[in-house]
Design an enzyme around this catalytic site. Structure first.
Site, PDB file in Angstrom:
ATOM      1  N   ASP A 170      29.765  -4.555  11.605  1.00 47.64           N
ATOM      2  CA  ASP A 170      29.284  -3.887   9.984  1.00 47.64           C
ATOM      3  C   ASP A 170      30.584  -3.058   9.350  1.00 47.64           C
ATOM      4  O   ASP A 170      31.766  -2.839   9.720  1.00 47.64           O
ATOM      5  CB  ASP A 170      28.349  -2.736   9.903  1.00 47.64           C
ATOM      6  CG  ASP A 170      28.253  -2.082  10.901  1.00 47.64           C
ATOM      7  OD1 ASP A 170      27.396  -1.634  11.458  1.00 47.64           O
ATOM      8  OD2 ASP A 170      29.018  -0.979  11.190  1.00 47.64           O
TER       9      ASP A 170
ATOM     10  N   LYS B 123      28.438  -4.210   3.191  1.00 50.07           N
ATOM     11  CA  LYS B 123      28.472  -4.746   1.814  1.00 50.07           C
ATOM     12  C   LYS B 123      29.522  -5.500   0.845  1.00 50.07           C
ATOM     13  O   LYS B 123      30.441  -4.943   1.378  1.00 50.07           O
ATOM     14  CB  LYS B 123      28.373  -3.903   1.363  1.00 50.07           C
ATOM     15  CG  LYS B 123      26.867  -2.703   0.801  1.00 50.07           C
ATOM     16  CD  LYS B 123      26.602  -1.994   0.648  1.00 50.07           C
ATOM     17  CE  LYS B 123      25.265  -1.443   0.792  1.00 50.07           C
ATOM     18  NZ  LYS B 123      24.565   0.456  -0.002  1.00 50.07           N
TER      19      LYS B 123
ATOM     20  N   MET C 193      23.050   9.631   6.245  1.00 48.05           N
ATOM     21  CA  MET C 193      22.522   8.901   4.507  1.00 48.05           C
ATOM     22  C   MET C 193      21.824   9.573   3.876  1.00 48.05           C
ATOM     23  O   MET C 193      21.191   8.782   3.285  1.00 48.05           O
ATOM     24  CB  MET C 193      22.003   7.757   5.125  1.00 48.05           C
ATOM     25  CG  MET C 193      22.293   6.558   5.902  1.00 48.05           C
ATOM     26  SD  MET C 193      20.900   4.946   6.307  1.00 48.05           S
ATOM     27  CE  MET C 193      20.510   6.361   7.905  1.00 48.05           C
TER      28      MET C 193
HETATM   29  N1  SAH Z   1      24.460   4.114  13.873  1.00 44.65           N
HETATM   30  C1  SAH Z   1      25.575   5.506  13.078  1.00 44.65           C
HETATM   31  C2  SAH Z   1      24.487   6.011  11.927  1.00 44.65           C
HETATM   32  C3  SAH Z   1      24.997   4.836  10.478  1.00 44.65           C
HETATM   33  S1  SAH Z   1      23.972   5.408   9.476  1.00 44.65           S
HETATM   34  C4  SAH Z   1      25.770   6.353  14.325  1.00 44.65           C
HETATM   35  O1  SAH Z   1      25.704   6.426  15.466  1.00 44.65           O
HETATM   36  O2  SAH Z   1      26.372   7.591  14.078  1.00 44.65           O
HETATM   37  C5  SAH Z   1      25.696   5.447   8.122  1.00 44.65           C
HETATM   38  C6  SAH Z   1      25.777   6.524   8.468  1.00 44.65           C
HETATM   39  O3  SAH Z   1      26.090   7.693   9.341  1.00 44.65           O
HETATM   40  C7  SAH Z   1      26.104   7.408   6.899  1.00 44.65           C
HETATM   41  O4  SAH Z   1      25.797   7.478   5.638  1.00 44.65           O
HETATM   42  C8  SAH Z   1      26.449   9.425   7.316  1.00 44.65           C
HETATM   43  O5  SAH Z   1      25.854   9.641   7.012  1.00 44.65           O
HETATM   44  C9  SAH Z   1      26.814   8.657   9.133  1.00 44.65           C
HETATM   45  N2  SAH Z   1      28.185   8.801   9.250  1.00 44.65           N
HETATM   46  C10 SAH Z   1      28.462   7.497   9.984  1.00 44.65           C
HETATM   47  N3  SAH Z   1      30.147   7.510  10.699  1.00 44.65           N
HETATM   48  C11 SAH Z   1      29.857   8.985   9.946  1.00 44.65           C
HETATM   49  C12 SAH Z   1      31.376   9.145   9.904  1.00 44.65           C
HETATM   50  N4  SAH Z   1      32.758   8.943  10.012  1.00 44.65           N
HETATM   51  N5  SAH Z   1      31.580  10.389   8.766  1.00 44.65           N
HETATM   52  C13 SAH Z   1      30.426  11.184   9.049  1.00 44.65           C
HETATM   53  N6  SAH Z   1      29.120  10.863   8.552  1.00 44.65           N
HETATM   54  C14 SAH Z   1      29.642   9.462   9.323  1.00 44.65           C
END
Ligand code: SAH
Length: 267
Positions: A44, A66, A178
């Site tokens: 993704d 996306k 998010m």
């Molecule tokens: N499975 C992922 C979350 C996916 S939802 C996890 O465990 O981290 C997607 C959200 O994760 C984004 O909108 C943001 O809020 C957060 N996110 C993912 N990577 C990030 C990063 N490098 N820095 C800050 N927020 C992050």
């Protein structure tokens, strides 16, 4: 051999692999090994380019991120794609940002694979909350400030009706995934639940990536902070006293952003 057993024996394995927040050094060894030997990677948009570069040059990489049309591949199509490939005998490395089981739909994908009789292995990853906390040096729990930490999705159906009461406040840390687009609704919701407008917040954008930014402020100023600083996804919002602690132990009242927002809030 029964037909379904023959199918199991011939089909590939679906590996649901957490890629962590972006820095390849934060992959587990298991994840790194699977990425390096994979023939097929379905990934993704949150998976960093540096990590994808670890794949073999002849690996097939399929992005379900996306596209310019702003559409992600529907979840059912992703499930069908992986199951089809596995039933054809190929191992599938399904690479996801962070951890597959934290807001990652890993549960749905595992269910779809099991329903089709395909074996699944889940490889955990460093979730954004853990990666961002470490990179920004914000303790999610701290004996002097917080003994409870909760992770919530800031963009979900019926955000207003979600019951977050008790998740944020004194002695607690709330981490919002998010939440960039919905920051104004989030701030209102929490203040309506009784949270003090002066509660410290931190926004960590692109955690564990070279372009990381850490912005600090107060809950009442969160919407303004996000729009003024043009915060973009991926970013996390941390709400609680821990967000105002500096790694050296003092509070961050001298931080210019915090000071500015504190002044604005007081006006
Ligand atoms: N499975 C992922 C979350 C996916 S939802 C996890 O465990 O981290 C997607 C959200 O994760 C984004 O909108 C943001 O809020 C957060 N996110 C993912 N990577 C990030 C990063 N490098 N820095 C800050 N927020 C992050």
């Amino acid at each position: 051999m029964r037909a379904d057993m023959r199918c199991m024996a011939q089909s590939g394995i679906i590996y649901l692999v957490g890629a962590g927040p972006g820095d390849p050094d934060l992959l587990t060894l298991r994840a790194a090994r699977l990425i390096e030997r994979a023939e097929l990677i379905v990934h993704d948009g949150l998976v960093s380019r540096e990590i994808l570069r670890m794949a073999r040059s002849d690996a097939q990489l399929i992005s379900v991120a996306k596209q310019r049309s702003k559409h992600t591949l529907p979840q059912d199509d992703i499930n069908a794609l992986m199951v089809r490939e596995a039933l054809a005998g190929r191992d599938v490395v399904r690479l996801k940002g962070g951890d597959p089981l934290v807001f990652g739909r890993g549960g749905e994908e595992a269910e779809a694979a099991h329903a089709a009789g395909v074996r699944v292995e889940i490889v955990p990853g460093i979730s954004a909350a853990n990666g961002a906390a470490a990179a920004a040096q914000i303790a999610l729990t701290h004996r002097d400030a917080s003994s409870i930490v909760s992770f919530v999705a800031g963009q979900c159906k019926g955000l207003k009706d979600q019951d977050w009461s008790g998740l944020a406040g004194k002695g607690r840390t709330l981490v919002i995934y998010m939440g960039v687009k919905t920051a104004p609704q989030i701030a209102d919701k929490l203040m309506e639940d009784g949270l003090a407008p002066e509660m410290p917040v931190a926004v960590i954008e692109n955690a564990a990536r070279p372009e990381m930014r850490v912005l600090r402020g107060l809950l009442a100023g969160l919407p303004d902070l996000v729009s003024r600083e043009r915060v973009r996804s991926p970013a996390l919002i941390v709400i609680g006293e821990v967000a105002a602690r500096s790694p050296s132990g003092g509070d961050l009242a001298t931080d210019t952003t915090l000071a500015r927002i504190a002044t604005e809030a007081a006006q």
